[in-house]
Design a protein around this motif. Structure first.
Motif, PDB file in Angstrom:
ATOM      1  N   PRO A 142      24.479  -5.345 -14.053  1.00 44.94           N
ATOM      2  CA  PRO A 142      23.566  -4.189 -14.050  1.00 44.94           C
ATOM      3  C   PRO A 142      23.449  -3.555 -15.447  1.00 44.94           C
ATOM      4  O   PRO A 142      22.361  -3.221 -15.872  1.00 44.94           O
ATOM      5  CB  PRO A 142      24.225  -3.231 -13.070  1.00 44.94           C
ATOM      6  CG  PRO A 142      25.202  -4.052 -12.284  1.00 44.94           C
ATOM      7  CD  PRO A 142      25.570  -5.218 -13.104  1.00 44.94           C
ATOM      8  N   HIS A 143      24.551  -3.462 -16.123  1.00 42.76           N
ATOM      9  CA  HIS A 143      24.477  -2.891 -17.488  1.00 42.76           C
ATOM     10  C   HIS A 143      25.038  -3.917 -18.430  1.00 42.76           C
ATOM     11  O   HIS A 143      26.112  -4.434 -18.208  1.00 42.76           O
ATOM     12  CB  HIS A 143      25.322  -1.606 -17.593  1.00 42.76           C
ATOM     13  CG  HIS A 143      25.199  -0.719 -16.382  1.00 42.76           C
ATOM     14  ND1 HIS A 143      24.042  -0.009 -16.089  1.00 42.76           N
ATOM     15  CD2 HIS A 143      26.082  -0.467 -15.382  1.00 42.76           C
ATOM     16  CE1 HIS A 143      24.225   0.647 -14.963  1.00 42.76           C
ATOM     17  NE2 HIS A 143      25.463   0.371 -14.479  1.00 42.76           N
ATOM     18  N   GLY A 144      24.339  -4.245 -19.427  1.00 41.92           N
ATOM     19  CA  GLY A 144      24.872  -5.195 -20.427  1.00 41.92           C
ATOM     20  C   GLY A 144      24.145  -6.533 -20.387  1.00 41.92           C
ATOM     21  O   GLY A 144      23.328  -6.784 -19.487  1.00 41.92           O
ATOM     22  N   PRO A 145      24.474  -7.385 -21.386  1.00 42.75           N
ATOM     23  CA  PRO A 145      23.782  -8.674 -21.510  1.00 42.75           C
ATOM     24  C   PRO A 145      24.227  -9.658 -20.411  1.00 42.75           C
ATOM     25  O   PRO A 145      25.325  -9.544 -19.888  1.00 42.75           O
ATOM     26  CB  PRO A 145      24.249  -9.160 -22.881  1.00 42.75           C
ATOM     27  CG  PRO A 145      25.584  -8.514 -23.083  1.00 42.75           C
ATOM     28  CD  PRO A 145      25.560  -7.191 -22.380  1.00 42.75           C
ATOM     29  N   PRO A 146      23.360 -10.656 -20.109  1.00 41.96           N
ATOM     30  CA  PRO A 146      23.727 -11.628 -19.065  1.00 41.96           C
ATOM     31  C   PRO A 146      24.877 -12.539 -19.520  1.00 41.96           C
ATOM     32  O   PRO A 146      25.036 -12.768 -20.706  1.00 41.96           O
ATOM     33  CB  PRO A 146      22.437 -12.435 -18.874  1.00 41.96           C
ATOM     34  CG  PRO A 146      21.640 -12.234 -20.119  1.00 41.96           C
ATOM     35  CD  PRO A 146      22.016 -10.901 -20.724  1.00 41.96           C
ATOM     36  N   GLY A 147      25.635 -12.968 -18.671  1.00 44.94           N
ATOM     37  CA  GLY A 147      26.750 -13.897 -18.962  1.00 44.94           C
ATOM     38  C   GLY A 147      26.849 -14.920 -17.835  1.00 44.94           C
ATOM     39  O   GLY A 147      25.845 -15.163 -17.140  1.00 44.94           O
TER      40      GLY A 147
END
Ligand code: ADP
Length: 465
Positions: free
Chosen positions: A123-128
């Motif tokens: 939801p918050h932050g870059p995809p991993g």
């Protein structure tokens, strides 16, 4: 047996090829199915965890989500989970990863592990991505077991097919083949009377029958050849004997012919001298001896001529009983002088078609021999009888008989056991020649005492029955 051995080898090789190929294909298919299942399970495990971790991420923040991931990782023995940020992901997977991160689940396989990279956009932050790592120990064990199973199945199948091929080959090919070879070797060694009798309806049976037929015809041909060879040898022997006799006959005829005339002259002159009156006694005695010896020589010459038989036989109807009676009458005075009785036993007539003079000669020779062999007081028996289409004459005496070792030789020309001057050895050969010329037989038959000669002649046809 080489054929059986080769057949087995080829069968085993074919079996290996088919079973090995099929097994390798099946193994490959199974392994790839197994891998796909494993990838799917690994990815599903990652996705399930992400559902849970994503919710935590949203509600409690990143740390709580990562802690949940770590806890899950500890709970599993075969699976381990780890979160990778975008940068870490890029470092792990190398170049080629776009700005938007991993689009779809990605798998990396090492000899010992399978790693599934399941993309996730927090939801918050870059995809991993969540990395699910699964140990391949089980996978490898499975492959090893499958390989062992395949190997064992193939080996068992090879052994069974080899044993079957060897056993059947031996029974169907080896054994009959050995018997055939053995039989043919015996045929080669000259053993032709045995038969194979394979009693089979296949090609070997046909071959066995052919070998049996071949040995039968070879045996027949060999027997025929042996028979012909012995017949040829016997005929050759007879021919040689006949040639020898003919030569002796010609020689005898020549000598007899040459001696005949001077002997007649000597006899005539001796008789002339005997008739001269007032001869001294000594001269009379000498001329007597000369006449006697000349007569004897004339007899010998006569016998030689008979043996050579220059004269043709002139056959005419006659009766053996009458001939015999006449002959015994002539010889009776000689028999009486020696104290021998002549007995004729003839119940019925014995009609013949024969040269009467020649038959008289035969009778004289036999009866003279019998008289000479008989002791004083003995009897010479002459039997004449009819037996169907034959006429039989038997002359027997009470003398010493013919010793067995001489029996074979008495019909040979010039064979005699009598003193020089007493016998010429021509009486029996002359009789033999005449009887054979009349289509009959003459033989010395066994008797308890004395000699016993039997002559069998064909009876005259028109009188038969
Ligand atoms: P030969 O009377 O001149 O000797 P044969 O041919 O008639 O010639 O007989 C040959 C031989 O056969 C005689 O020397 C004698 O040994 C034997 N033989 C023939 N007839 C008799 C007989 N009745 N008994 C014994 N021996 C015989």
């Amino acid at each position: 047996m080489r054929v059986t051995y080769r057949l087995s080898m080829w069968l085993v090789a074919g079996n290996c090829l088919v079973l090995g190929g099929y097994g390798a294909l099946a193994l490959q298919r199974e392994i790839s199915t197994f891998r796909r299942t494993m990838e799917r399970d690994t990815r599903s495990a990652g996705e399930a965890l992400l559902l849970l971790a994503g919710e935590r991420w949203r509600e409690d923040g990143r740390e709580a989500a990562l802690a949940a991931i770590e806890r899950s990782s500890k709970r599993h023995s075969e699976l381990s989970f780890r979160w990778l940020d975008g940068d870490e992901l890029r470092t792990e997977l190398g170049g080629g990863l776009g700005e938007g991160g991993l689009g779809a689940p990605h798998f990396v396989r090492s000899p010992t592990h399978l790693r599934a990279f399941v993309p996730f956009a927090p939801p918050h932050g870059p995809p991993g991505a969540l990395v699910v790592q699964k140990s391949l120990g089980r996978d490898q064990r499975y492959v090893r077991r499958s390989l062992a199973r395949l190997g064992l199945t193939t080996l068992a199948s090879i052994l069974v097919s080899a044993a079957l091929a060897a056993g059947l080959g031996q029974a169907l090919v080896g054994a009959p083949m050995r018997r055939l070879v053995d039989r043919l070797q015996r045929v080669g060694g000259g053993e032709l009377s045995e038969r194979l009798d394979l009693d089979r309806r296949d090609e070997f049976g046909a071959l066995g029958d052919a070998v049996d037929r071949m040995s039968a015809s070879l045996e027949e041909a060999r027997d025929r050849a042996l028979r012909e060879a012995s017949e040829r040898a016997a005929a050759l022997g007879q021919l040689r004997h006949a040639e020898r006799l003919a030569t002796v006959g010609r020689l005898a005829a020549g000598v007899a012919h040459e001696l005949g005339t001077p002997l007649n002259v000597i006899l005539a002159r001796a008789k002339l001298a005997q008739r001269q009156r007032e001869q001294p006694e000594q001269v009379v005695a000498h001329t007597d001896t000369i006449a006697q010896q000349a007569q004897r020589m004339t007899r010998i010459v006569r016998q030689l001529l008979d043996f050579a038989r220059a004269d043709e036989s002139r056959k005419a109807p006659c009766d053996l009983r009458e001939l015999t009676q006449g002959c015994l009458d002539v010889l009776s005075s000689l028999a009486r002088k020696r104290g021998v009785e002549l007995v004729l036993v003839a119940e019925e007539g014995a009609p013949l078609l024969a040269d009467a003079t020649q038959l008289e000669q035969v009778l004289t020779n036999l009866v003279m021999n019998a008289i000479q062999a008989s002791p004083s007081g003995g009897a010479v028996r002459v039997e004449v009888a009819r037996a169907g289409d034959r006429v039989e004459l038997i002359v027997s005496d009470e003398g010493p008989g013919v010793p067995p070792q001489l029996a074979e030789r008495i019909f040979e020309p010039f064979f005699t056991t009598k003193d020089v001057g007493d016998g010429t050895g021509l009486g029996l050969p002359v009789a033999h020649g005449i009887v054979h010329e009349h289509g009959g037989t003459i033989e010395l038959v066994e008797s308890e005492a004395g000699a016993r000669f039997r002559i069998v002649l064909p009876a005259r046809e028109e009188v038969r029955g």
